[in-house]
Design a protein around this motif. Structure first.
Motif, PDB file in Angstrom:
ATOM      1  N   ARG B   4      26.738  17.318   8.059  1.00  6.87           N
ATOM      2  CA  ARG B   4      27.256  15.951   8.078  1.00  6.87           C
ATOM      3  C   ARG B   4      26.117  15.007   7.713  1.00  6.87           C
ATOM      4  O   ARG B   4      24.950  15.295   7.990  1.00  6.87           O
ATOM      5  CB  ARG B   4      27.726  15.679   9.513  1.00  6.87           C
ATOM      6  CG  ARG B   4      28.610  14.509   9.684  1.00  6.87           C
ATOM      7  CD  ARG B   4      29.045  14.441  11.141  1.00  6.87           C
ATOM      8  NE  ARG B   4      27.897  14.372  12.040  1.00  6.87           N
ATOM      9  CZ  ARG B   4      27.695  15.182  13.051  1.00  6.87           C
ATOM     10  NH1 ARG B   4      28.536  16.150  13.327  1.00  6.87           N
ATOM     11  NH2 ARG B   4      26.640  15.040  13.817  1.00  6.87           N
ATOM     12  N   ARG B   9      29.688  10.384  11.919  1.00  2.00           N
ATOM     13  CA  ARG B   9      30.121  11.209  13.043  1.00  2.00           C
ATOM     14  C   ARG B   9      31.466  11.866  12.779  1.00  2.00           C
ATOM     15  O   ARG B   9      32.345  11.269  12.170  1.00  2.00           O
ATOM     16  CB  ARG B   9      30.219  10.336  14.313  1.00  2.00           C
ATOM     17  CG  ARG B   9      28.875   9.893  14.834  1.00  2.00           C
ATOM     18  CD  ARG B   9      29.014   8.783  15.837  1.00  2.00           C
ATOM     19  NE  ARG B   9      29.543   7.574  15.201  1.00  2.00           N
ATOM     20  CZ  ARG B   9      30.042   6.539  15.853  1.00  2.00           C
ATOM     21  NH1 ARG B   9      30.103   6.559  17.173  1.00  2.00           N
ATOM     22  NH2 ARG B   9      30.478   5.488  15.206  1.00  2.00           N
ATOM     23  N   PHE B 116      25.217   3.316  14.426  1.00  2.00           N
ATOM     24  CA  PHE B 116      25.409   4.344  13.419  1.00  2.00           C
ATOM     25  C   PHE B 116      25.534   3.713  12.045  1.00  2.00           C
ATOM     26  O   PHE B 116      25.676   2.496  11.933  1.00  2.00           O
ATOM     27  CB  PHE B 116      26.658   5.170  13.752  1.00  2.00           C
ATOM     28  CG  PHE B 116      26.591   5.811  15.106  1.00  2.00           C
ATOM     29  CD1 PHE B 116      25.974   7.044  15.276  1.00  2.00           C
ATOM     30  CD2 PHE B 116      27.115   5.167  16.220  1.00  2.00           C
ATOM     31  CE1 PHE B 116      25.886   7.621  16.523  1.00  2.00           C
ATOM     32  CE2 PHE B 116      27.028   5.747  17.473  1.00  2.00           C
ATOM     33  CZ  PHE B 116      26.406   6.974  17.625  1.00  2.00           C
TER      34      PHE B 116
END
Lengths: 431, 431
Positions: B4, B9, B116
């Motif tokens: 990833r 996420r 993030f």
């Protein structure tokens, strides 16, 4: 003034409301089967798509180098991402894994009716079962979702096929045929002239006579004849297709299915039963959405062999189908109450609005210091069902006025009794 | 095996379920105030952000050139997009315009706790009202959303400030001060040493003594004193702040608000009341989310002057607050029924599953041809409340077995009476 990018859409409230209804219907149907919601990134490494589909896929992607020097792409579909997620937690996840999610995807392609560069899909997948019940549960979910939207067997049909029947038949004609290329040709069958189609099949390695015989067999669709002609592999694929249809019968989805071996699904990764949903009336000529089995993908992503089957209805083609069938909810916005203030009555109006909201109602009140008439006009524009008029004079008598916007009738009620214990009192309850 | 991207996420079902609960709570709160859902593109032209925030913003964007040669960016926030949408349909939209949406945004920045590169926000905005009731409705929505999550006044506080008080005060000290730069300094006040903060203020044009006097005034926060010192503009801003708080009192949100003039909101486009939500215990030191008035933005996008006020709670910081307060729903997946097949009973099991689903239950059934024990194990792993055992022997007697998974108790019922007219029969209903 800035313009929107071509192929991207703004959805204002009136356009969003029916879309939300469709999404809710699809997700509710999935949830009732025990599918669980997941959420996934909008960006992935470009190599994931190149490895799977070849370098030429990059032309269709929003691919770029990020500020950290990584080659990344806006996700054009969900399947590679969920395959990556299954592989990452393979040991921990209890099987079958049943996931759903609704989100946008992006492809740089020609914009046309019902096809955009940003498009929404609800993906529904089962990992970890190769049994026909899994294929049938995907069909049953899809049928429940569509009937939940108000569509019937008069509106749509699932054309069901099997990759191994097609592949096995092709190899029965010629062991050296390029089955992938031939199946891609089958996928194009309805879109091109017959001579072009037969030409594509001969490009894949069949003689012209073999191509014609193959086409006759799959269009006739006699499964017994096909099983006999094709040999053991084809016979067991026919048996699997029949088992899936039998399970679909038990699950209530068989009535929407018809066997259609010329339905092939373009994507290379499908392996077993595949299907496409079509408009039964033929008004929408393209497939509305499709799905099928892809048993090899997880392993090709470095995971343990894990069978998989899924479907991904797209919102734009679904909305075309619903509009064609007359079940697209064009209804305007709804508002349960507008609480109207006249004079210095904000505190009482706010108390009433809060009580009504606490009971779950959609309640608007003035935030613009507007006149009685302007507030009434606004209440009308948001289709308020009931207007509660909190005026200074009424309040002096301990009352508020409740007006039904449909009939125009109204009554006064004691302010301390409104809304009282009632969740959503209407004029009828009060008279 | 693919990895990833950093700062992105994957949310598996157990992680997604509490996030969905938070999103639903926020959106329900917005909908009850009559905010309407919209949906917006993930890509916009890069110039929209450069024009608004300067060329240096590009460093924080996922910006690239698309295959059509357009400079585009993944949207880092919603406000420019909704401003574009308001301008595009300015004449048609009835005011006030009240919109909400939940979706991801993207910024290329350092990854840290609760921050993030892909992050979700629920944006809630009102366009077309400059009245204090609009600011207060935004505060009231935010308070309802947080209390709806189970948070209380012990858990969070809204620190409320006013751009024109800060700007007016600064100009009262020195008419030539760079107010924007000084307000950016105020925004940094809690994050830097006092000497550095005073240095930033003097960079903006205040003398060191003025900077100290300014800081004393805003930290003391005596609104009467400030109004008197600052002159007419500041006095009317103080009056506006008081009106917003008075409306917030009527709307039930005043108890969560405290005046905090050192709260400035970093973004340049704010114009009036601004606020930030903080963890009352101080365990989370950063602002959880913020909002405020931005009356000039629509005009700067080429529209008619249109006042605006909004708020944008982010899911990641909100989840930190909920976890800190012990109201983050860690609960596992829930399943109402598992319908278990023993032997050749799929048709009856499927009928029961369909009836239970039609009544709205979450119902799983075997799609993997598994043994009794394996099915029981799976039913337990998805926390099935009730297992309906459809066995060949029971069926021969016209019965199925209904087992409560909590107590382990079970009973048999006539198969044609299950579920019958009951929506969600439990063992208790049947005994």
């Amino acid at each position: 003034m800035y313009d929107r990018l071509k192929g991207f859409r703004d959805f204002y409230p009136e356009e969003m409301a029916p879309r939300r209804e469709v999404i809710d219907t699809l997700e509710d149907a999935a949830a009732r089967y025990g599918f669980r919601e997941i959420s996934t990134p909008a960006l992935e490494r470009t190599e994931m798509y190149v490895d799977k589909s070849g370098e030429e896929i990059v032309e269709e992607l929003y691919a770029f180098e990020d500020r950290g020097g990584r080659e990344v792409s806006l996700t054009p579909e969900l399947t590679p991402t969920v395959a990556r997620m299954v592989v990452a937690k393979q040991q921990e996840l209890s099987k079958p894994i049943k996931w759903y999610s609704t989100r946008p995807f992006w492809r740089f392609e020609q914009v046309q009716q019902g096809r955009f560069r940003e498009f929404y899909q609800t993906n529904v997948d089962i990992f970890g079962s190769s049994e026909p019940e899994a294929d049938a549960e995907i069909l049953a979910f899809a049928a429940d979702a569509l009937t939940g939207l108000g569509l019937t067997g008069e509106d749509f049909e699932f054309r069901v096929s099997h990759r191994d029947i097609l592949g096995g038949l092709l190899r029965a004609f010629d062991a050296d045929v390029d089955a992938r290329e031939a199946i891609r040709a089958v996928d194009k069958r309805a879109k091109v002239e017959k001579t072009e189609y037969l030409g594509l099949l001969s490009d894949a390695g069949l003689s012209y006579e073999q191509a014609e015989a193959f086409d006759d067999l799959v269009t006739a669709g006699d499964l017994d004849e096909i099983a006999e002609f094709g040999g053991d592999d084809v016979a067991s694929a026919v048996e699997n297709l029949r088992e899936v249809l039998a399970a679909a019968e038990d699950f209530g989805a068989r009535e929407f299915c018809e066997v259609s071996l010329t339905t092939a699904r373009g994507l290379d990764y499908y392996t077993g039963v595949v299907f496409e949903c079509f408009d039964s009336t033929g008004e929408i000529s393209r497939s509305v959405f499709g799905g099928g089995r892809y048993d090899d993908l997880i392993e090709s992503f470095g995971g343990q062999p894990t069978p998989a089957v899924g479907v991904a209805p797209g919102l734009a083609p679904l909305s075309l189908l619903c509009q064609r069938a007359g079940v697209w909810a064009e209804e305007a916005l709804t508002t349960d109450y507008y609480v109207l203030t006249v004079g210095d009555t904000r505190d009482v109006a706010a108390r009433i609005a809060r009580d009504l909201r606490a009971a779950g109602n959609v309640v608007e009140a003035d935030v613009s210091d507007r006149s009685f008439g302007a507030q009434m006009g606004y209440a009308d524009s948001v289709n308020a069902e009931t207007v509660v008029i909190v005026g200074e004079q009424d309040l002096a008598n301990g009352e508020v006025t409740v007006k039904d916007m449909g009939s125009g009738e109204q009554t006064t009620v004691p302010v301390e009794e409104f809304p009282g214990e009632r969740a959503s009192p209407t004029l009828e309850d009060l008279d």
